[in-house]
Design a protein around this motif. Structure first.
Motif, PDB file in Angstrom:
ATOM      1  N   ILE A 133       0.828  -1.200   0.000  1.00  0.00           N
ATOM      2  CA  ILE A 133       0.000   0.000   0.000  1.00  0.00           C
ATOM      3  C   ILE A 133       0.867   1.256   0.000  1.00  0.00           C
ATOM      4  N   VAL A 134       1.920   1.231   0.825  1.00  0.00           N
ATOM      5  CA  VAL A 134       2.810   2.394   0.885  1.00  0.00           C
ATOM      6  C   VAL A 134       3.431   2.675  -0.482  1.00  0.00           C
ATOM      7  N   MET A 165       4.209  -5.087  -8.821  1.00  0.00           N
ATOM      8  CA  MET A 165       3.366  -5.773  -9.799  1.00  0.00           C
ATOM      9  C   MET A 165       2.327  -6.635  -9.098  1.00  0.00           C
ATOM     10  N   ALA A 166       2.729  -7.288  -7.999  1.00  0.00           N
ATOM     11  CA  ALA A 166       1.751  -8.097  -7.269  1.00  0.00           C
ATOM     12  C   ALA A 166       0.655  -7.204  -6.699  1.00  0.00           C
ATOM     13  N   GLY A 167       1.046  -6.057  -6.156  1.00  0.00           N
ATOM     14  CA  GLY A 167       0.077  -5.137  -5.574  1.00  0.00           C
ATOM     15  C   GLY A 167      -0.893  -4.610  -6.609  1.00  0.00           C
ATOM     16  N   VAL A 168      -0.376  -4.222  -7.762  1.00  0.00           N
ATOM     17  CA  VAL A 168      -1.241  -3.669  -8.802  1.00  0.00           C
ATOM     18  C   VAL A 168      -2.188  -4.732  -9.339  1.00  0.00           C
ATOM     19  N   SER A 169      -1.692  -5.977  -9.484  1.00  0.00           N
ATOM     20  CA  SER A 169      -2.581  -6.989 -10.043  1.00  0.00           C
ATOM     21  C   SER A 169      -3.649  -7.398  -9.042  1.00  0.00           C
ATOM     22  N   ARG A 170      -3.426  -7.072  -7.749  1.00  0.00           N
ATOM     23  CA  ARG A 170      -4.478  -7.349  -6.775  1.00  0.00           C
ATOM     24  C   ARG A 170      -5.563  -6.292  -6.813  1.00  0.00           C
ATOM     25  N   GLY A 171      -5.422  -5.339  -7.630  1.00  0.00           N
ATOM     26  CA  GLY A 171      -6.506  -4.373  -7.739  1.00  0.00           C
ATOM     27  C   GLY A 171      -6.066  -2.943  -7.855  1.00  0.00           C
ATOM     28  N   GLY A 172      -4.968  -2.723  -8.546  1.00  0.00           N
ATOM     29  CA  GLY A 172      -4.648  -1.347  -8.862  1.00  0.00           C
ATOM     30  C   GLY A 172      -5.585  -0.902  -9.957  1.00  0.00           C
ATOM     31  N   TYR A 194       7.827  -4.469 -19.657  1.00  0.00           N
ATOM     32  CA  TYR A 194       6.514  -4.010 -20.123  1.00  0.00           C
ATOM     33  C   TYR A 194       5.789  -3.180 -19.069  1.00  0.00           C
ATOM     34  N   PHE A 195       6.147  -3.405 -17.798  1.00  0.00           N
ATOM     35  CA  PHE A 195       5.414  -2.718 -16.734  1.00  0.00           C
ATOM     36  C   PHE A 195       5.935  -1.309 -16.477  1.00  0.00           C
ATOM     37  N   LEU A 196       7.107  -1.028 -17.030  1.00  0.00           N
ATOM     38  CA  LEU A 196       7.787   0.230 -16.731  1.00  0.00           C
ATOM     39  C   LEU A 196       6.922   1.487 -16.918  1.00  0.00           C
ATOM     40  N   PRO A 197       6.155   1.624 -18.005  1.00  0.00           N
ATOM     41  CA  PRO A 197       5.383   2.869 -18.169  1.00  0.00           C
ATOM     42  C   PRO A 197       4.407   3.135 -17.026  1.00  0.00           C
ATOM     43  N   TYR A 198       4.014   2.083 -16.305  1.00  0.00           N
ATOM     44  CA  TYR A 198       3.050   2.278 -15.211  1.00  0.00           C
ATOM     45  C   TYR A 198       3.607   3.184 -14.127  1.00  0.00           C
ATOM     46  N   ILE A 241      -1.558  -5.786 -19.637  1.00  0.00           N
ATOM     47  CA  ILE A 241      -0.697  -6.953 -19.858  1.00  0.00           C
ATOM     48  C   ILE A 241      -0.534  -7.731 -18.553  1.00  0.00           C
ATOM     49  N   LEU A 242      -0.300  -6.998 -17.471  1.00  0.00           N
ATOM     50  CA  LEU A 242      -0.095  -7.637 -16.174  1.00  0.00           C
ATOM     51  C   LEU A 242      -1.317  -8.468 -15.775  1.00  0.00           C
ATOM     52  N   ILE A 243      -2.498  -7.861 -15.871  1.00  0.00           N
ATOM     53  CA  ILE A 243      -3.715  -8.548 -15.446  1.00  0.00           C
ATOM     54  C   ILE A 243      -3.977  -9.760 -16.337  1.00  0.00           C
ATOM     55  N   LEU A 244      -3.814  -9.595 -17.657  1.00  0.00           N
ATOM     56  CA  LEU A 244      -4.103 -10.709 -18.564  1.00  0.00           C
ATOM     57  C   LEU A 244      -3.089 -11.844 -18.406  1.00  0.00           C
ATOM     58  N   THR A 245      -1.821 -11.491 -18.170  1.00  0.00           N
ATOM     59  CA  THR A 245      -0.824 -12.554 -18.001  1.00  0.00           C
ATOM     60  C   THR A 245      -1.142 -13.388 -16.768  1.00  0.00           C
ATOM     61  N   SER A 246      -1.533 -12.704 -15.670  1.00  0.00           N
ATOM     62  CA  SER A 246      -1.826 -13.524 -14.490  1.00  0.00           C
ATOM     63  C   SER A 246      -3.128 -14.297 -14.667  1.00  0.00           C
TER      64      SER A 246
END
Lengths: 291, 294
Positions: A211-212, A281-288, B106-110, B174-179
């Motif tokens: 979160i931070v 990346m894990a944080g964002v995929s959990r709902g960013g 690929y995640f860099l622009p985020y 990309i991140l969401i679809l890959t997972s």
């Protein structure tokens, strides 16, 4: 005999097809990697070019043999870039710390304490996630203006110290801490507050860190609210600073210096990302959100 | 219980106070603003109640232009970015070596500041006295004719905006679809391969149906994100988006509130409510469609 031969030929054909497919896949993925990385390469490259050299290149060169740091010196001396950095740092740290304190307390109440109307209140909180910022920013702008808080850190920080989404994430993490720990702490005579600080938070540390980090990224990039609330350069954040540079900085179109400022502004988050990329990346995929 | 009650409210107090002042009160207030006619910021007075603000906004040429820009942006970037990210995610999930490296890149622009990196796109596409800009040189190398993407015709500016928007929104998708692809049960694929199903058949009969809920989620968030586009445009064309003819609906709201044409919170409120109504409608339609399909 002919049978096995047939199979052998089929197998070879499939293998060739597989290789061709692999080659295309890697080529395509590399191409997108190039598209992603090229702007970063270009901004670093341009920021290292001498102003005279840059303007004399009709066809821009893809490398430079005489890198210079003069653009960086200019970026930090011609505009108060260091001040923008400091402001953003203060804003980011204060907002993140305050928000964390507020949502930790609220998440604890929702996860662990019992009170009348808890479920109803939590549902109401969740439904606030649907409200777009654009809808509430109008009144907030008027409120902060009326309170005389324009061009102050208080005015910048206060509206962003709560986040329903992070509160929700934190509550989910708190709720997974087993009841037995709470009851044991009660038997030992530990107060709720101490239990929250000494037991729950250490257990839920990964979620708190996520979160931070997400909040830091959000703060570092925030643009709209700071733009509405500050017109005094002494309170500009980096986003507003870069916009100011775009519109009236560095005299006439000094693009290398502008790119030096862009690199300087992008660097802190890129370093943060390189260090914490798994967590982010894990944080964002959990709902960013964003996208 | 009684004591616990009081304690719980104490823990909730800061959150409730801030949400109340900066979220719930504004939510009510924005509706009031939108129906107050002739509101004056300086004297805080108004004539009366009615729907004049909505009428004004809906007939304002700048608003209509902003709506048109926003709709074009949504119609182009949502399908393109969703399709492209699906393609890339499929590619990613079919390889092993270098996969993590690609994913990280690929995640860099985020994590970049959209305003800062927007300037890089601006100089890549911009024409200046001393150079055509890299993209124009490329276009000329392939036999096309150069066009000013930043100060030129509307379609050229729209093209850059779409390209930049897609570049910015791809990492999340990309991140969401890959997972999502990684979480499809391998047994289905093994069974299908046993039966000798072709790759395309496996994709359409197994992969796609399995990840469809995620795709719908991405389409909805993509719609909402694209409808709220604003800072990408500022990065490319500067703060005076009305003059550039590239304003968006959110930009219109902010311009009405503050800035050159600002000082009209009532018009801003009306425009914001119209935007919210559109977003809400699309979300509900999307939800109904996705529920109908299941």
């Amino acid at each position: 005999m002919t049978d096995t031969n047939e199979y052998g030929r089929e197998g070879a054909k499939i293998r060739v097809l597989g290789t061709v497919r692999k080659v295309f896949t890697y080529a395509g993925l590399s191409l997108w990697g190039l598209v992603v990385l090229f702007p970063f390469y270009w901004m670093i490259l341009t920021s290292l070019k001498n102003y005279g050299a840059y303007t004399s290149e009709y066809v821009p060169r893809f490398f430079t043999l005489s890198p210079t740091i003069e653009n960086y010196l200019k970026a930090f001396s011609a505009v108060p870039l260091a001040k923008y950095f400091l402001n953003t740092l203060v804003f980011t740290l204060a907002t993140t710390a305050l928000m964390l304190l507020i949502i930790i307390l609220a998440a604890f109440a929702f996860a662990r304490l019992d009170f009348k109307g808890k479920d109803l209140l939590f549902t109401l909180f969740l439904s606030l996630m649907m409200i777009p910022n654009e809808l509430v920013i109008i009144t907030n702008f008027q409120t902060v203006t009326l309170l005389g808080l324009r061009n102050t850190f208080t005015g910048l920080i206060l509206p962003s110290v709560t986040s329903v989404f992070y509160l929700y994430l934190l509550r989910e993490a708190f709720a997974q801490v087993p009841d037995s720990l709470y009851l044991a702490a009660k038997v030992d005579g530990t107060s709720d507050f101490k239990y929250l600080w000494k037991v729950i938070l250490p257990i839920c540390q990964p979620t708190v860190v996520t979160i931070v980090i997400l909040k830091i990224i959000e703060c570092w990039n925030s643009y709209v609210w700071p733009r509405l609330i500050t017109d005094n350069q002494a309170y500009f954040l980096v986003s507003n600073g870069i916009q100011e540079i775009r519109e009236n900085g560095f005299g006439r179109e000094n693009i290398p210096a502008m790119m030096a400022a862009v690199v300087a502004i992008s660097l802190p988050l890129i370093i943060l990302f390189l260090v914490f990329h798994k967590k982010i990346m894990a944080g964002v995929s959990r709902g960013g959100t964003k996208g | 219980m009684e004591q616990n009650n009081r304690k719980a409210w104490l823990y909730l107090l800061p959150a409730l106070a801030f949400l109340g002042v900066f979220m719930i009160y504004p939510l009510v207030d924005v509706v009031i603003y939108s129906v107050e006619e002739g509101y004056n910021s300086a004297s805080q007075t108004f004539f009366g109640y009615g729907f004049y603000n909505f009428d004004f906004v809906l007939h304002d040429a700048y608003f209509l232009q902003a709506v048109r820009n926003t709709l074009v942006l949504v119609a182009i970037t949502v399908p393109v970015s969703t399709g492209l990210s699906l393609l890339i995610a499929l590619g990613l999930s079919s390889i092993k070596p270098l996969r993590n490296l690609f994913q990280t890149v690929y995640f860099l622009p985020y994590v970049t500041n959209t305003l800062a990196v927007g300037l890089v796109f601006m100089i890549l596409f911009k024409q200046t006295e001393y150079s055509q800009g890299l993209i124009n040189l490329l276009i000329q190398a392939f036999g096309g004719s150069a066009v000013d993407f930043i100060n030129g015709p509307w379609w050229a500016k729209m093209t850059v905006t779409c390209i930049y928007t897609v570049w910015i929104v791809m990492p999340f998708k990309i991140l969401i679809l890959t997972s999502a692809l990684a979480s499809v049960n391998q047994d289905y694929y093994n069974a299908a391969r046993m039966d000798g199903a072709s790759k395309s058949r496996i994709f359409f009969k197994i992969t796609l149906p399995m990840i469809m809920p995620i795709v719908f989620y991405l389409i909805i968030t993509g719609f909402i994100g694209a409808f709220k586009a604003y800072s990408d445009e500022v990065a490319l064309f500067g703060t005076d988006l009305n003059a550039a003819g590239m304003n968006t609906m959110v930009g219109y709201v902010y311009d009405m509130l503050y800035g050159n044409g600002g000082g009209f919170p009532s018009y801003a409120a009306a425009a914001a409510l119209i935007l919210f109504a559109i977003i809400l409608t699309i979300t509900v339609i999307n939800l109904l469609v996705s529920r109908g399909r299941r």
